[in-house]
Motif scaffolding. Sequence first.
Motif, short mmCIF file in Angstrom:
data_model
loop_
_atom_site.label_atom_id
_atom_site.label_comp_id
_atom_site.label_asym_id
_atom_site.label_seq_id
_atom_site.Cartn_x
_atom_site.Cartn_y
_atom_site.Cartn_z
N GLY A 1 30.88 4.40 33.50
CA GLY A 1 30.44 3.58 32.53
C GLY A 1 30.03 4.11 31.13
O GLY A 1 30.53 3.33 30.30
N PRO A 2 29.92 5.25 31.05
CA PRO A 2 29.78 5.86 29.63
C PRO A 2 30.82 6.22 28.96
O PRO A 2 31.12 6.22 27.73
CB PRO A 2 28.86 7.36 29.88
N LEU A 3 31.99 5.79 29.93
CA LEU A 3 33.41 6.24 29.03
C LEU A 3 34.14 5.13 28.64
O LEU A 3 35.21 5.09 28.02
CB LEU A 3 34.46 7.03 30.06
N VAL B 1 35.66 7.63 23.26
CA VAL B 1 34.75 7.06 24.08
C VAL B 1 33.76 6.25 23.35
O VAL B 1 33.17 6.84 22.37
CB VAL B 1 34.36 8.07 25.16
N PRO B 2 33.17 5.26 23.98
CA PRO B 2 33.68 4.44 24.89
C PRO B 2 34.93 3.76 24.62
O PRO B 2 35.18 3.23 23.69
CB PRO B 2 32.58 3.33 25.34
N PRO C 1 33.23 12.21 34.23
CA PRO C 1 32.53 12.16 32.81
C PRO C 1 32.04 13.60 32.40
O PRO C 1 31.97 13.72 31.59
CB PRO C 1 31.17 11.44 33.42
N GLY C 2 32.02 14.56 33.44
CA GLY C 2 31.67 15.86 33.10
C GLY C 2 32.69 16.54 32.49
O GLY C 2 32.41 17.55 31.40
N PHE C 3 33.87 16.28 32.38
CA PHE C 3 35.18 16.74 31.82
C PHE C 3 35.22 16.20 30.30
O PHE C 3 35.97 16.51 29.52
CB PHE C 3 36.43 16.34 32.34
N ILE C 4 34.34 15.02 29.92
CA ILE C 4 34.74 14.12 28.82
C ILE C 4 33.61 14.28 27.92
O ILE C 4 33.76 14.56 26.72
CB ILE C 4 35.22 12.90 28.98
N VAL C 5 32.29 13.95 28.41
CA VAL C 5 31.09 13.76 27.60
C VAL C 5 30.18 14.73 28.11
O VAL C 5 30.16 15.26 29.21
CB VAL C 5 30.40 12.56 27.65
#
Length: 774
Positions: free
Chosen positions: A32-34, A119-120, A166-170
């Motif tokens: 969702g956050p992405l 992102v998003p 998500p841990g790889f991005i935000v």
Amino acid sequence: MHPDQPVLTAAQRLGLTAASFVLMATAIMALGPLIASSAWWWLCAFVSAGVLFAGAGLRALRVRGALVPLLEAVVLLMLLTLLFGGSTSLLFLVPTPETFGLFGELFSGAQRTIAQQSVPAVTVPALSFALALGVGVLSILLDILVQVARRPAFAAVPVIVPLLIPGFIVETGVGLPVLVLVAASYLLLLRVDVRVNRSARFELDRDDGIATVTAPRRVPVASTLGASLGVAGVGIVVASMLAASTPSISSSLLLGTGSQSTLFARGVSPFIDLGKDLRRPEPRPAFRYLARDGDRPNFTLLTLDRFEGDVWSVADRPVDGDNTVDAMGAPVGLEAEVETSEHPIEVLVNEVRTTWLPVPYPSTRIDGLQGSWFWDDESLTVRSADTNTAGQRYEVTRLEVEPTVEQLRGAGSSAGIDGRYLELPEEIPEIIPATAASLASGSGSAYDTAVAIQAFLRSPEFAYSTEAPVEGGYDGGGFEVIGSFLEQKQGYCVHFASTMAVLAREAGIPSRISIGYTSGSPTTERVDGVQRVEVDSHDLHAWPELYFEGVGWVPFEPTPGRGSVPAYSRPGAGQSPTSVLPTGPASTTAPSGRPDLDPDRGFAGPASDPFTNSGSWRVVALLLGVAALLSIPALTRVLQRAMRHRRIRRGDRSADAAWQEFVATAADLGIGIASGTPRAIASSVAGRPAFRDPDTSAAMLRLRDAVERARFGPDDVVEPPPQARHALADDLRAVRRAMLHDAGARDRLAAALLPRSLVERVVRVPGVRAGGGA
């Protein structure tokens, strides 16, 4: 003897399917956050439900279990065809060769949109296709683990994929509420599996007339609740540690390339690259255009609006999916009193490959583009979320803004504009504020100050040179560079543009810098009577834009010998129609071009293979990580087997190690064995085909006798000598080979990838034991 696995009813299968769907639907919420909006989640949930419940329906129709995953893949293909195939399919469900070609384009577009979006991210068709395909594949894998392998504990393997992304991005990773929901859904699946197994075992034993269900002692509710909460807590802690310990690759790009992030979104100026390119002798064609009204505008690629002292950069704003180019917004600050007119321009891109579209500022609409393109609210620059400019042919409607000198002179300069357009570092070289104060003194308005700054930089004091900044060590656009440039008075477009922008801010006028192309060179060729204009890498340019309330962003041209000076910015404009600015001496180094734009290498270098950029390698690394996760059970089992053989060789309870490996191999292959003593276990498997061979049967009996001597013999029994231990290992290998040869291909594959012996205690149903007897 009972079958190894109880046969489940259609209702029991449906219960497992529903629990699997809930688990997958909650897991993909982690993305969702992405991704902007929520339509993508409903799409993915629809695909997952279609795949999983299609599998349940196929099993209800008694389709052979091994065929169900293959048919689920067919269902996934039909769903993708329904959602994305459009007119290329037959009856909207049957794909054609043209459909597969479209899927290939969407997959390539998905790779590009992953590298290009902030992102998003906006769910363009390519990204939606990638999400639907990924969720469909994970759903099939989840179904195989739960329904075919009957190992629901391993359902965490496909589910952890969306949790890790998500841990790889935000930097924030997965939110705690999502982790709690996923943990609860995982426990629900395990609980449903326990109930299903217990019910199936009971029905099986009742039908056979053999009472094999032992009544468990009644356990207090508080005890089971505590155990469940404990398992949930461990899952949440582990997932939180994974999310927290995974480094954030980029807070602005969805698995974006490092180079593109550096250039356009992370704060490193493109000026140095542009300078290197201008020093290259050979130009490269960029694009050509036809302007039926004879327009010769500049074409903007991107706008740098954030100045951090050392660099100019693009403010980090995500793509707005509502800003489609068929109707672009009005320029910021432009009021109806200012005269405007629209002019169509047809553009054909040659070799330029960039995610930023060359368009005049401002423009009102763009037609004919391939892919998904969106405009920025403030700068009206246009960028793609899933493709690039290569080979694009489009018509852009340019809005020509024609303010009068009186309107500019009477306009305010900073009201209603974001404060970042006036930001400057606290400590700057003294020459900058001194120069700004000198030029602003005596000016009656912000407009007069802007004209004075432009006239100062275009005066004979300054000269155009691409070599002097490099030789003098002041190449770039930072304030130290500007201070040196004001002293040396030699540079190229980036020095003139950044100097005027900083001097304007020092004088209280909001400013920014546009990077793109000048108007190009007319050719002798005509198309339908319209002269064609060629733009190449010689025409790369940077120029400042200043903000005036009621008029908006107004371009200026401070670089001598480059571009064209707008009529409103010439000294004496509005008073004497013949007054023009001095152009300064000819440059000692003629403006030179550079190779085509490339989004992966900034403003220099040929187009690169998409897999050479770091973003694509991150995707590959993520896929390798998923493969590594899937291989953990197999690698663990191989390591366990090697350690047991090592114990046999070393004499470390060698008989126990050999017998444990024998029992584990039987469990991995789905060979039903009785619980209890080694003699009972050997008796339960003696009649199987693998042990009809006398040598194999004798080897198994020697393993049995060895472990019985070790377990039930006198306390002073010592380990057998090395030769006997080697014989024990040989017997174990012979028995294992026979069991593997006797098993089917599916059982061997399951034993290699998903060893059942590793999770016996996790999936064992309380109060149930296997049927005995051979």
